[in-house]
Scaffold this active site. Structure first.
Site, PDB file in Angstrom:
ATOM      1  CB  SER A  95      -1.046  -0.008   1.141  1.00  0.00           C
ATOM      2  OG  SER A  95      -1.482   1.374   1.613  1.00  0.00           O
ATOM      3  CE1 TYR A 118      -4.785  -2.333   4.768  1.00  0.00           C
ATOM      4  CE2 TYR A 118      -3.383  -0.189   4.675  1.00  0.00           C
ATOM      5  CZ  TYR A 118      -4.141  -1.252   3.930  1.00  0.00           C
ATOM      6  OH  TYR A 118      -4.473  -1.180   2.521  1.00  0.00           O
TER       7      TYR A 118
HETATM    8  N1  NAD Z   1      -8.696   0.154  -1.517  1.00  0.00           N
HETATM    9  C1  NAD Z   1      -7.489   0.733  -1.513  1.00  0.00           C
HETATM   10  O1  NAD Z   1      -7.546   1.941  -1.532  1.00  0.00           O
HETATM   11  C2  NAD Z   1      -6.550  -0.051  -1.129  1.00  0.00           C
HETATM   12  C3  NAD Z   1      -5.177   0.747  -1.117  1.00  0.00           C
HETATM   13  C4  NAD Z   1      -4.093   0.197  -0.815  1.00  0.00           C
HETATM   14  C5  NAD Z   1      -3.859  -1.264  -0.506  1.00  0.00           C
HETATM   15  N2  NAD Z   1      -5.057  -1.985  -0.836  1.00  0.00           N
HETATM   16  C6  NAD Z   1      -5.039  -3.511  -0.418  1.00  0.00           C
HETATM   17  O2  NAD Z   1      -5.555  -4.088  -1.563  1.00  0.00           O
HETATM   18  C7  NAD Z   1      -5.988  -5.401  -1.288  1.00  0.00           C
HETATM   19  C8  NAD Z   1      -7.267  -5.585  -1.887  1.00  0.00           C
HETATM   20  O3  NAD Z   1      -8.204  -4.419  -1.398  1.00  0.00           O
HETATM   21  P1  NAD Z   1      -9.514  -4.215  -1.802  1.00  0.00           P
HETATM   22  O4  NAD Z   1      -9.737  -2.911  -1.796  1.00  0.00           O
HETATM   23  O5  NAD Z   1      -9.907  -4.783  -2.951  1.00  0.00           O
HETATM   24  O6  NAD Z   1     -10.449  -5.001  -0.669  1.00  0.00           O
HETATM   25  P2  NAD Z   1     -12.092  -5.164  -0.652  1.00  0.00           P
HETATM   26  O7  NAD Z   1     -12.517  -4.987   0.787  1.00  0.00           O
HETATM   27  O8  NAD Z   1     -12.994  -4.421  -1.604  1.00  0.00           O
HETATM   28  O9  NAD Z   1     -11.925  -6.671  -0.919  1.00  0.00           O
HETATM   29  C9  NAD Z   1     -11.215  -7.564  -0.076  1.00  0.00           C
HETATM   30  C10 NAD Z   1     -11.960  -9.109  -0.156  1.00  0.00           C
HETATM   31  O10 NAD Z   1     -10.963  -9.991   0.539  1.00  0.00           O
HETATM   32  C11 NAD Z   1     -11.871 -10.607   1.405  1.00  0.00           C
HETATM   33  N3  NAD Z   1     -11.245 -11.116   2.681  1.00  0.00           N
HETATM   34  C12 NAD Z   1     -10.986 -10.228   3.666  1.00  0.00           C
HETATM   35  N4  NAD Z   1     -10.506 -10.597   4.679  1.00  0.00           N
HETATM   36  C13 NAD Z   1     -10.253 -12.024   4.247  1.00  0.00           C
HETATM   37  C14 NAD Z   1      -9.859 -12.997   5.014  1.00  0.00           C
HETATM   38  N5  NAD Z   1      -9.359 -13.026   6.254  1.00  0.00           N
HETATM   39  N6  NAD Z   1      -9.583 -14.283   4.314  1.00  0.00           N
HETATM   40  C15 NAD Z   1     -10.047 -14.484   3.130  1.00  0.00           C
HETATM   41  N7  NAD Z   1     -10.613 -13.279   2.199  1.00  0.00           N
HETATM   42  C16 NAD Z   1     -10.771 -12.022   2.926  1.00  0.00           C
HETATM   43  C17 NAD Z   1     -13.027  -9.932   1.410  1.00  0.00           C
HETATM   44  O11 NAD Z   1     -14.123 -10.536   1.779  1.00  0.00           O
HETATM   45  C18 NAD Z   1     -13.128  -9.372   0.090  1.00  0.00           C
HETATM   46  O12 NAD Z   1     -13.974 -10.020  -0.831  1.00  0.00           O
HETATM   47  C19 NAD Z   1      -5.920  -5.290  -0.019  1.00  0.00           C
HETATM   48  O13 NAD Z   1      -4.710  -6.147   0.595  1.00  0.00           O
HETATM   49  C20 NAD Z   1      -5.701  -4.078   0.497  1.00  0.00           C
HETATM   50  O14 NAD Z   1      -4.987  -3.790   1.845  1.00  0.00           O
HETATM   51  C21 NAD Z   1      -6.234  -1.346  -1.020  1.00  0.00           C
END
Ligand code: NAD
Length: 252
Positions: free
Chosen positions: A144, A158
């Site tokens: 991230s 995080y």
């Molecule tokens: N959205 C952002 O702005 C952002 C920015 C930087 C990093 N990220 C990272 O990108 C990745 C994806 O994020 P996103 O925004 O698509 O998230 P999201 O919440 O939209 O989707 C995440 C998915 O992961 C699943 N999940 C959560 N905990 C879980 C677990 N313990 N076991 C199995 N599945 C699990 C959820 O059910 C969901 O389907 C994450 O690692 C997040 O930290 C996101």
């Protein structure tokens, strides 16, 4: 067909970037193990993959549970014959519980670490032997931009877990390069997914977009496109690297 004859496991594939990558990878020829704790979301992703003409296997599980991650890998290998791509995407952002170190309980700290750091540990621990058997492969970790800078609105557990992706990436890249296994990390910026949705409204979206040089939030597809490149052989000389995909935010 940039992923023809490859099989991938994508954690957190039920929603957001994981769902988008599942569909894109399948369109590019990959078979996809859709791993998510949310059965409804995961099954829907698997349906979308099949609707796009791809092959998907949904396995319900929690990345913080070693046995469940191992089962998903075993089932993936049984169904698709091998695994070539490990995409460690699942993660949680709990701004209400994960704050500054001075305001976070030990329990909440540990919960975030269990998902965001132990999850990638279990996936790579059980996935790398399968990549070796397949003759090589690509590991994609998700960091991230919060791993690269101190955030004023602290989410310290995080941030630390995401920072650890950089170290894990380099360590795995060096250890397994001779096995033709590459490992890279993507650092997404602000991406408009269900993870961010609870913290956004139209005014906040506009304010954040205004802070980003490209003047918009990222989409799940922006990250899936980067992941596709790292998963494919087009990035075959790239390992131990960090890819920032953030509309230019960290360049300021
Ligand atoms: N959205 C952002 O702005 C952002 C920015 C930087 C990093 N990220 C990272 O990108 C990745 C994806 O994020 P996103 O925004 O698509 O998230 P999201 O919440 O939209 O989707 C995440 C998915 O992961 C699943 N999940 C959560 N905990 C879980 C677990 N313990 N076991 C199995 N599945 C699990 C959820 O059910 C969901 O389907 C994450 O690692 C997040 O930290 C996101």
């Amino acid at each position: 067909m940039r992923l023809k004859d490859k099989a991938a496991i994508i954690t957190g594939a039920g929603l957001g970037m994981g769902r988008e990558a599942s569909i894109l990878f399948a369109q590019e020829g990959a078979k996809v193990v859709v791993f998510d704790m949310n059965a409804e979301a995961g099954q829907e992703t698997a349906k979308l993959v099949e609707a796009a003409g791809g092959k998907a296997l949904f396995v319900q599980g929690d990345v913080s549970k070693e046995a469940e991650v191992k089962t998903a890998i075993d089932e993936g290998v049984k169904t698709f014959g091998a695994l070539h791509i490990l995409y460690s995407n699942a993660g949680v952002l709990w701004k209400d519980r994960d704050k500054s170190v001075i305001d976070t309980t030990e329990e909440n700290w540990d919960l975030v670490q269990a998902i965001n750091l132990k999850g990638p540990f279990f996936l790579t621990k059980h996935g790398i032997p399968e990549l070796k058997k397949a003759g090589g492969g690509s590991i994609i970790l998700v960091g991230s931009i919060s791993a690269l800078a101190g955030f004023t609105l602290a989410q310290d557990s995080y941030t630390c877990a995401k920072g650890a992706m950089i170290s894990l990436c380099k360590s795995l890249a060096i250890q397994f390069a001779a096995d033709q296994i590459r490992c890279n990390v993507i650092h997404p910026g602000f991406i408009d997914t269900p993870l961010q949705a609870p913290y956004l409204n139209d005014d906040k979206r506009k304010a954040i977009a205004n802070e980003i040089p490209i003047k918009r939030l990222g989409t799940a597809r922006d990250i899936a496109n980067a992941a596709l490149f790292l998963a494919s052989d087009e990035s075959s000389w790239m390992t131990g690297a960090e890819m920032i995909v953030d509309g230019g935010f960290m360049a300021m």
